[in-house]
Design an enzyme around this catalytic site. Structure first.
Site, PDB file in Angstrom:
ATOM      1  N   ASP A  79     -72.225 -14.030 -49.606  1.00 33.33           N
ATOM      2  CA  ASP A  79     -72.212 -12.859 -48.737  1.00 33.33           C
ATOM      3  C   ASP A  79     -73.501 -12.901 -47.929  1.00 33.33           C
ATOM      4  OD1 ASP A  79     -70.403 -10.564 -48.169  1.00 33.33           O
ATOM      5  OD2 ASP A  79     -72.321  -9.525 -48.259  1.00 33.33           O
ATOM      6  N   PHE A 162     -72.458 -20.636 -35.756  1.00 33.99           N
ATOM      7  CA  PHE A 162     -71.385 -19.636 -35.698  1.00 33.99           C
ATOM      8  C   PHE A 162     -72.029 -18.250 -35.739  1.00 33.99           C
ATOM      9  CE2 PHE A 162     -71.089 -17.950 -40.105  1.00 33.99           C
ATOM     10  CZ  PHE A 162     -71.937 -18.820 -40.763  1.00 33.99           C
ATOM     11  N   ASP A 165     -75.674 -16.923 -34.614  1.00 36.38           N
ATOM     12  CA  ASP A 165     -76.608 -18.028 -34.346  1.00 36.38           C
ATOM     13  C   ASP A 165     -77.102 -18.084 -32.899  1.00 36.38           C
ATOM     14  OD1 ASP A 165     -76.837 -18.986 -36.918  1.00 36.38           O
ATOM     15  OD2 ASP A 165     -75.280 -20.504 -36.706  1.00 36.38           O
TER      16      ASP A 165
END
Ligand code: ITT
Length: 206
Positions: A79, A162, A165
């Site tokens: 997470d 992704f 970023d």
């Protein structure tokens, strides 16, 4: 006909409780070819685990425990998310769904940029956090956390990585994670720092 070479060891399998293929790709790259990472996208019948926790640790434990009830062996869950100080640490645990249910990475990123318009460079401090949980038969065995500090860019830059970023510059760099190579990202990322601790734990267990 080719015979199997007994000297070539089979990769050790590990199950990652995620449907985010970017996490799987990064963790596979960091663990290397001695490990084969499989994820929940390959087992459609696995339940959807509701992330009802308010911390990264709580949600990673929920995912690892929930999926490990259906998958043999140890299960790893990740997470993670972005904390922006100027937004009182939002999007935090809501990083994946910041712009609403079913939203895209681009919509989330745009929302963070929109909410930080006018925030000065010195006030644009942010960090990625990752908590990995490892569970077996519904019980968490250990958790590991990692953080990377940085500065929020004012525009989207780069097509690598992704999620957030393209708007995150790690401390010491003027490029975003979207512009830096995956090797550079893996050398310092929140995920790689948590994974390094998991690797030690796993090695000691085997
Ligand atoms: P699973 O729950 O199936 O693992 P998810 O994408 O919903 O997938 P999270 O709830 O942990 O996972 O949310 C993580 C979000 O945080 C992710 O979708 C990105 O938006 C962001 N994030 C996490 N790590 C990141 C990274 O290395 N680079 C950029 N953004 C990241």
């Amino acid at each position: 006909m080719q015979s199997e070479n007994p000297a070539v060891a089979k990769p050790t399998p590990i199950f990652l409780a995620t449907r985010n293929r970017h996490k799987t790709r990064e963790i596979q790259e960091m663990l290397g070819s001695g490990v084969l990472v499989t994820d929940a996208t390959t087992v459609p019948e696995l339940p959807e685990i509701e992330e009802t926790g308010t911390t990264f640790e709580a949600n990673s434990r929920l995912k690892a425990e929930g999926i490990s009830r259906h998958v043999p062996g140890i299960v790893l869950a990740d997470d993670s998310g972005l904390e922006v100080d100027a937004l009182s640490k939002e999007p935090g645990v809501y990083s994946a769904r910041y712009a609403g249910p079913g939203c895209t990475d681009e919509q989330n990123t745009a929302l963070v940029l929109e909410k930080t318009v006018g925030v000065l460079h010195t006030e644009r401090t942010a960090r990625f956090r990752c908590v990995l949980a490892v569970a077996e038969n519904g019980v968490t065995l250990a958790t590991f956390d990692g953080t990377v500090e940085g500065i929020l860019a004012t525009e989207v830059r780069g097509a690598g990585g992704f999620g957030y970023d393209p708007i995150f510059m790690p401390l010491g760099y003027s490029e975003t994670f979207g512009e830096l190579s995956s090797e550079v990202k893996h050398g310092m990322s929140h995920r790689s720092r948590a994974l390094a601790q998991f690797k030690q734990w796993w090695a000691a267990r085997q």
